[in-house]
Motif scaffolding. Sequence first.
Motif, mmCIF file in Angstrom:
data_model
loop_
_atom_site.group_PDB
_atom_site.id
_atom_site.type_symbol
_atom_site.label_atom_id
_atom_site.label_comp_id
_atom_site.label_asym_id
_atom_site.label_seq_id
_atom_site.Cartn_x
_atom_site.Cartn_y
_atom_site.Cartn_z
ATOM 1 N N GLU A 491 12.529 -14.375 113.491
ATOM 2 C CA GLU A 491 11.945 -15.605 114.007
ATOM 3 C C GLU A 491 10.480 -15.704 113.614
ATOM 4 O O GLU A 491 9.708 -14.756 113.796
ATOM 5 C CB GLU A 491 12.076 -15.678 115.531
ATOM 6 N N ALA A 492 10.126 -16.838 113.059
ATOM 7 C CA ALA A 492 8.742 -17.138 112.706
ATOM 8 C C ALA A 492 8.564 -18.646 112.826
ATOM 9 O O ALA A 492 9.534 -19.410 112.841
ATOM 10 C CB ALA A 492 8.423 -16.676 111.291
ATOM 11 N N SER A 493 7.327 -19.075 112.938
ATOM 12 C CA SER A 493 7.025 -20.504 113.003
ATOM 13 C C SER A 493 6.256 -20.903 111.752
ATOM 14 O O SER A 493 5.329 -20.199 111.327
ATOM 15 C CB SER A 493 6.198 -20.824 114.251
ATOM 16 N N HIS A 557 4.096 -16.568 118.585
ATOM 17 C CA HIS A 557 3.753 -17.239 117.332
ATOM 18 C C HIS A 557 3.927 -18.756 117.417
ATOM 19 O O HIS A 557 3.158 -19.526 116.852
ATOM 20 C CB HIS A 557 4.581 -16.672 116.176
ATOM 21 N N THR A 558 4.961 -19.236 118.162
ATOM 22 C CA THR A 558 5.196 -20.678 118.249
ATOM 23 C C THR A 558 4.059 -21.356 119.023
ATOM 24 O O THR A 558 3.564 -22.426 118.639
ATOM 25 C CB THR A 558 6.542 -20.939 118.929
ATOM 26 N N ILE A 589 6.455 -28.929 111.993
ATOM 27 C CA ILE A 589 6.604 -27.540 112.444
ATOM 28 C C ILE A 589 8.087 -27.250 112.669
ATOM 29 O O ILE A 589 8.824 -28.100 113.187
ATOM 30 C CB ILE A 589 5.838 -27.284 113.753
ATOM 31 N N ASN A 590 8.505 -26.042 112.286
ATOM 32 C CA ASN A 590 9.864 -25.565 112.579
ATOM 33 C C ASN A 590 9.789 -24.088 112.915
ATOM 34 O O ASN A 590 8.879 -23.367 112.479
ATOM 35 C CB ASN A 590 10.804 -25.799 111.401
ATOM 36 N N THR A 591 10.772 -23.610 113.683
ATOM 37 C CA THR A 591 10.840 -22.209 114.095
ATOM 38 C C THR A 591 12.219 -21.659 113.769
ATOM 39 O O THR A 591 13.226 -22.326 114.017
ATOM 40 C CB THR A 591 10.573 -22.073 115.602
ATOM 41 N N THR A 612 14.493 -22.424 107.278
ATOM 42 C CA THR A 612 13.418 -22.721 108.232
ATOM 43 C C THR A 612 12.205 -23.328 107.531
ATOM 44 O O THR A 612 11.602 -24.291 108.018
ATOM 45 C CB THR A 612 13.001 -21.437 108.972
ATOM 46 N N THR A 634 11.672 -25.622 117.849
ATOM 47 C CA THR A 634 10.282 -25.454 118.275
ATOM 48 C C THR A 634 10.065 -26.069 119.662
ATOM 49 O O THR A 634 9.400 -25.485 120.527
ATOM 50 C CB THR A 634 9.339 -26.104 117.255
ATOM 51 N N GLN A 637 11.121 -23.935 122.676
ATOM 52 C CA GLN A 637 10.243 -22.805 122.999
ATOM 53 C C GLN A 637 8.936 -23.248 123.656
ATOM 54 O O GLN A 637 8.285 -22.459 124.339
ATOM 55 C CB GLN A 637 9.929 -22.005 121.729
#
Length: 667
Positions: A491-493, A557-558, A589-591, A612, A634, A637
């Motif tokens: 998982e990363a943003s 991170h989000t 933005i996307n996660t 992503t 996103t 979260q």
Amino acid sequence: MNSQVSVDKGNILVVDDTPDNLRLLSTILQSHGYQVRTAINGKLALKGAIKFPPNLILLDINMPLMNGYEVCQELKNAPETANIPVIFISAFDQVIDKVKAFQVGGVDYITKPFQIEEVLVRIENQLNQQRLSRQLEEKNSRLSAEIAVRKRAEEEIFFLLSITQAIAEASDFYSVLSIILSSCCESINWDFGEAWMPNNERTVLTYAQSWSASNSGLEEFTQQSVATRFAPNVGLIGRVWSSKQPEWIEDVSLETEQVFLRSKIAEEAGLKASFAVPILVNEQVLLVLVFFKKTASPAQRHLVELVSASAAQLGSLIQRKQAEDALRIAEEKYHSIVENAVEGVFQSTPSGQYLSVNLALARIYGYDSPEDLIDSIKDISQEIYVDLNHEHNFIAAMKTDNKVKGFESMVRRKDGEVIWISENTRAVHDSEDKLLYYEGTVSEITERKLIQEALKFQQEESDRLLLNILPQPIVKQLQHLQIPIAEHFEEASVLFADIVGFTEFSNQKTPKELVSVLNIVFSKFDQLAQQYGLEKIKTIGDAYMVAGGLPINRPDHTEAIAKMALSMQAEMNNINLQIGEAFKIRIGINTGPVVAGVIGLSKFIYDLWGDTVNTASRMETTGIPGEIQVTTATYEQLKEQFIFKARGRVSIKGKGDMMTYLLLGKK
């Protein structure tokens, strides 16, 4: 008439299926001093590059028969062209096209329509890297060869010095044998040595003496040696006795008993490589010396020659009738080596005066002759060495085993010039352990030190530049040659931002004005990325990409990405006031999961891949100027911490209709 640049800056192969493009690039490059060849398709390009390899290739992608990716792969697979840098020039401007170009071996990517200045700068950059790399390889090769030659010469001189001194101090014949064996083994770094002597009738060779670095496991081998006799031509020792020539065996444990009589017990003792050298006086074999090593080794001629030199001195001691003549020959040989040596050789008193020096040392220190140096210097430590604490440091280094090797110092020449030297010195004592004098060799290493400092500076500069374009954990992996680098993050943003209307703005401004504005905007964004602990990935034109949660995982991170997006909007308003414009930024933005890494052999860049990333990019391109559009992933979260407005379903390329939200602020 156009003036032509006379200097040949390099040979470039231009590959494009459009004749107009070929003519344009050829004319431009030739006018800037490059030799240019062209190819209308990939197959012709491959033939031409293999037959006459260019310095660099400009390669189009969209061509018939073979596309640019396929051509580049063929080039990298061919030994003749594998190291030629390939710069892609294409109208394709998608990230996936550029990633594929780097994956197949491209070093750079230029998007059509291109700027002439950009093409020239990128070409010159690649050619400069080629030239600098070749120069560095040549310097390293010369330095390695010089160091190897000097090291061998120092070893030979020190060996002869030590063996001569040891034999002169020996009290009897068997002491001489022990000294010879130990000195030889220690000098050549071998494990075990034996001496074999003919009996009075000269019918067989019998065991006389041995020496080992460690007696462990050699007791039985030595016991069998004591009980063994060698007739002429029997085993290694008998063959050397008969032939009067040295012989080498790579691994005695693998030989039959006909080749090496004690092969079985040698294997049990762990002995492998062996060579034997005869000691001759008046063409008669007086002794055979045999040496063993616990690892297999192919023949090394210089070791045999080194041991043979000491063997000649041993023979002179056995034949006492010829002792004086043998000593004179040994001294003449020693003095010849000293006087003709490239390195400086000296003897000095404990109080700091020279007893003797050779011509090489006098020249190193800038004096006309050995006599000039000896007469001029009354206190070596005070008059030669730059560091006044040299004497203290030298004595401290000598205390361990009465010798120093590779002791580096700065010294002053006669004309005041400061140079670097490396010393190998030993202390000579009398029978009562009183220090008599020092003797040793001196080599000038000023050039080597300068090269080492230059290489150190170059490495530091390289590390600094890498840290400016890559995350620190990735730099550490690159320094350990872990290429390619790829990591999967669950998982990363990812955030994409674009300056709305910048294309129209750019048509009204000079390049310098455009770069100045972009520098103001992106510098602010860079500061925000550092403030929120996020990783800037890259800028593409007026677009900015940043990610959170990599290369080091972090749970928030989000939230950090959302905070940066809101801060980017605020900073954009401040910048508009500063530059008198009314820019708006569109942010997406996307996660989710991503792959991150570094690919290629040069022009490294840390980049992200995956659905992503693509979806985050779509969030920006389908967004609203001045707004922050995020995906459901996103939103889920952040909905408890931030204020959102549902935008509704938006058609996303490659994804269909997606529910999106607009980030308005923090609760």
